[in-house]
Design an enzyme around this catalytic site. Structure first.
Site, PDB file in Angstrom:
ATOM      1  N   ASP A   1       1.559  -3.863  -9.500  1.00  0.00           N
ATOM      2  CA  ASP A   1       1.314  -5.186 -10.071  1.00  0.00           C
ATOM      3  C   ASP A   1       1.632  -5.210 -11.564  1.00  0.00           C
ATOM      4  OD1 ASP A   1       0.327  -5.481  -7.564  1.00  0.00           O
ATOM      5  OD2 ASP A   1      -1.780  -5.650  -8.146  1.00  0.00           O
TER       6      ASP A   1
ATOM      7  N   HIS B   1       0.838  -1.213   0.000  1.00  0.00           N
ATOM      8  CA  HIS B   1       0.000   0.000   0.000  1.00  0.00           C
ATOM      9  C   HIS B   1       0.867   1.255   0.000  1.00  0.00           C
ATOM     10  CE1 HIS B   1      -3.955  -1.895   0.228  1.00  0.00           C
ATOM     11  NE2 HIS B   1      -3.339  -2.851   0.895  1.00  0.00           N
TER      12      HIS B   1
ATOM     13  N   SER C   1      -2.114 -11.120  -8.403  1.00  0.00           N
ATOM     14  CA  SER C   1      -2.230 -10.252  -9.587  1.00  0.00           C
ATOM     15  C   SER C   1      -2.695 -10.946 -10.853  1.00  0.00           C
ATOM     16  CB  SER C   1      -0.891  -9.580  -9.884  1.00  0.00           C
ATOM     17  OG  SER C   1      -0.595  -8.669  -8.909  1.00  0.00           O
TER      18      SER C   1
HETATM   19  C1  GLA Z   1      -2.997  -4.393  -4.885  1.00  0.00           C
HETATM   20  C2  GLA Z   1      -2.886  -3.213  -5.852  1.00  0.00           C
HETATM   21  C3  GLA Z   1      -1.475  -2.626  -5.855  1.00  0.00           C
HETATM   22  C4  GLA Z   1      -0.973  -2.346  -4.451  1.00  0.00           C
HETATM   23  C5  GLA Z   1      -1.225  -3.552  -3.536  1.00  0.00           C
HETATM   24  C6  GLA Z   1      -0.912  -3.250  -2.102  1.00  0.00           C
HETATM   25  O1  GLA Z   1      -2.215  -5.466  -5.339  1.00  0.00           O
HETATM   26  O2  GLA Z   1      -3.222  -3.613  -7.153  1.00  0.00           O
HETATM   27  O3  GLA Z   1      -1.439  -1.458  -6.641  1.00  0.00           O
HETATM   28  O4  GLA Z   1      -1.525  -1.182  -3.928  1.00  0.00           O
HETATM   29  O5  GLA Z   1      -2.560  -4.008  -3.596  1.00  0.00           O
HETATM   30  O6  GLA Z   1       0.443  -3.019  -1.934  1.00  0.00           O
END
Ligand code: GLA
Length: 464
Positions: free
Chosen positions: A205, A35, A159
Site C-alpha cells: 500500500d 496477501h 489504503s
Molecule cells: C492490506 C495490507 C497490504 C497487503 C494487502 C493484501 O492492504 O496493508 O500490505 O498485504 O492487505 O494484499
C-alpha cells in the site's frame, strides 16, 4: 496531547508563516496479487484519483507545537515535542523495525483512530532521524500546523491509513532536509501500521500510494521479502483495448472488526507453513514465494494437486489443513499475477478476467479472507451486467473483467473493469436501493469509477 472536537488549526499572522507545503497522497486499488507482499510475491496495484490533501504551515517564533486538523473527522490533535520524544526513545530502544506494539495511553481507547497513526508518524520519524544522527527535528525549531482533507472513503480497503502516513512522513522528510528515499519513507509508514495500529502488513500500500504513475499499473515484486525488504518496481501500461473499459470499485460498506487480528493470523500461518516446509524438505527458503519458484512446485498443474501435495508435506503439523490452504494461496497467487501482467500487456482481456476471478476464489476458499458481502457484491455486479447486456441489441463481447475483492479483505471493496458502454447504467442501478446487493444485505453500496493515477505529489504553494 489533546484531542479537540472541531477544526482549530494554529493561527499565526501571515508574517509568521515561513513555509507552506501542500501535498496530495492518493489511495490505491490492487488489481491482482493479494496477501503476497509479505510472502515474497508480486502485486499489481494502481493509485486512485481520490486521496488526502495535506496543507502544512510552518510557523516561526512559536514554541514547538504540532497541530493536526482532520476536516473529514472534524477533530484537532494537539501535540508537542514532550509527547513525541518518549515514544521515539521507546522505538529506538527496540529498533525501528521490531514489531512490538507501542501503546499511546491517551488514545488507547481509539487505537485505530486517525490520531494513533499521526502520533505514530511523528514518533517513528523522530526515531528515524536520530538513528541516522540527524539532529534537525522539524518541530523543534518551529511550530507545525497541518490541515488534512480526504475524499477517500475510510474502511473501504483503499489504503486510507497508508495515504495518511505517507503524506505526513513525506512532508516531514522535506522539512527536515533528511532526504530519505521513497523506499525508506514507505518502510517507516509500514512500521507505523505495525507498531501503532498492530497490523503486521506488507509494503504494497505504502509503495503504491507513493510511487504509482498516471496511466500505469504498478507491478511490485517482493521476491526477497522479508529477508532483505528489497523490492523491484516496474510500470505496466494497459493494452489499448483496455481504453474501452472503466476501472470500477464497489465499496461494500462493511469492515469487519476482527480484520486486524485475522490479518496477523494469516501472516503467522504462512510463517508456520514456511518453517514446516523448509524443515520437511531440508531447505532454507526465506518465503513461500521463493519456495513456489522451485521446480517441484512449479511443475504441479492443478490447484487440487497442489493442495494435496501441501497437505501431505504438512500432515504432521498442528492445523495442517489450514496451513496447507493458506500456503496454497500464497504460493499460487504469483502465477496469476504473472498471467495478468502478460494479459494486460497484450490485450488478452479474457485471460485477465480469468486470473482476477481465480484470485478471488482462492482468497475465498483457501485464504478465507472474504466475507458474505464481498461475495454478494461480485455476484450482484455480474448479474446486473448480464441483465443489462441481455437488453442490448449489440452487447460487448466481454462486458466485465473480474470482479474480485481488493486489499486485505474481511469487507472493504471489490474491483472490476467494466465495458464503458455499461458504466452509466451500472452506476444508476446501484445508486437506488432497488439493486441485488442492497436487497440481500440491506446496505447501499458506493461505486467509484477511477483510473490509474499518480502517486504522492508535493507543491510549495497552495494548490487551490
Ligand atoms: C492490506 C495490507 C497490504 C497487503 C494487502 C493484501 O492492504 O496493508 O500490505 O498485504 O492487505 O494484499
Amino acid at each position: 496531547m489533546q484531542i479537540i472536537q472541531g477544526a482549530q488549526p494554529l493561527t499565526g499572522n501571515s508574517a509568521s508563516v515561513i513555509q507552506n507545503l501542500v501535498s496530495f497522497t492518493p489511495g490505491r486499488v490492487n488489481l491482482i496479487g493479494e496477501h503476497t507482499d509479505y510472502n515474497g510475491g508480486m502485486v499489481m496495484p494502481a493509485a486512485l484519483h481520490l486521496g488526502l490533501r495535506s496543507e502544512l504551515k510552518v510557523l516561526a517564533g512559536t514554541s514547538n507545537e504540532i497541530c493536526v486538523v482532520s476536516r473529514s473527522v472534524n477533530q484537532t490533535l494537539k501535540l508537542d515535542s514532550a509527547d513525541i520524544a518518549p515514544l521515539a526513545a521507546r522505538i529506538l530502544s527496540t529498533g525501528i523495525e521490531r514489531s512490538e506494539r507501542v501503546e499511546i495511553s491517551e488514545t488507547e481507547t481509539q487505537s485505530h483512530s486517525w490520531t494513533a497513526y499521526v502520533i505514530g508518524c511523528f514518533a517513528i520519524f523522530e526515531a528515524a532521524l536520530k538513528s541516522r544522527q540527524i539532529g534537525r527535528i522539524p518541530w523543534h525549531q518551529n511550530s507545525l500546523s497541518f490541515v488534512l482533507e480526504s475524499n477517500l472513503p475510510q474502511g473501504a480497503g483503499l489504503s486510507s491509513s497508508a495515504s495518511l502516513c505517507v503524506s505526513l512522513l513525506s512532508q516531514l522528510n522535506v522539512l527536515s532536509g533528511a532526504i530519505l528515499d521513497a523506499a525508506a519513507i514507505a518502510r517507516l509508514a509500514m512500521y507505523v501500521e505495525h507498531r501503532f495500529a498492530g497490523t503486521k502488513c506488507g509494503l504494497m500500500d505504502q509503495l503504491a500510494v507513493l510511487c504509482s504513475r498516471a496511466g500505469f499499473y504498478t507491478r511490485i515484486d517482493f521476491l526477497e521479502f522479508p529477508q532483505s525488504q528489497d523490492f523491484h518496481i516496474s510500470y505496466a501500461r494497459a493494452h489499448e483495448s483496455l481504453q474501452y473499459y472503466a476501472l470500477v470499485i464497489f465499496k461494500t460498506g462493511v469492515t469487519h472488526s476482527l480484520a486486524e487480528s485475522a490479518y496477523n493470523e494469516r501472516r503467522m500461518s504462512c510463517e508456520s507453513a514456511l518453517r514446516a516446509l523448509n524443515k520437511k524438505l531440508s531447505l532454507s527458503c526465506s518465503s513461500l514465494g521463493e519456495l513456489a519458484r522451485l521446480p517441484r512446485f512449479q511443475s504441479v498443474e492443478s490447484e487440487s494437486q497442489f493442495l494435496n501435495l501441501l497437505e501431505q508435506l504438512l500432515e504432521t503439523e498442528k492445523e495442517s489443513k489450514i496451513l496447507a490452504r493458506r500456503a496454497c494461496h500464497a504460493m499460487r497467487e504469483n502465477s496469476r499475477v504473472l498471467e495478468a501482467a502478460r494479459a494486460l500487456g497484450n490485450g488478452d482481456l479474457q485471460a485477465l478476467s480469468t486470473a482476477m476471478r481465480g484470485s478471488h476464489s482462492s482468497l475465498d476458499s483457501l485464504y478465507e479472507v472474504t466475507c458474505p458481502e464481498l461475495n454478494i457484491a461480485c455476484t450482484a455486479v455480474e448479474r446486473t451486467v448480464h441483465e443489462m447486456c441481455s437488453r442490448k441489441s449489440n452487447p460487448p463481447v466481454l462486458p466485465l473483467i473480474g470482479p474480485r475483492m481488493t486489499g486485505g479483505g474481511f469487507g472493504g471493496s471489490t474491483v472490476q473493469l467494466l465495458h464503458a458502454s455499461l458504466c452509466d447504467g451500472l452506476l444508476e442501478r446501484f445508486a437506488s436501493t432497488d439493486n441485488p446487493y442492497t436487497s440481500e444485505t440491506g446496505i447501499l453500496p458506493q461505486l467509484i469509477v477511477t483510473k490509474p493515477s499518480a502517486g504522492f505529489s508535493l507543491g510549495f504553494e497552495c494548490l487551490n
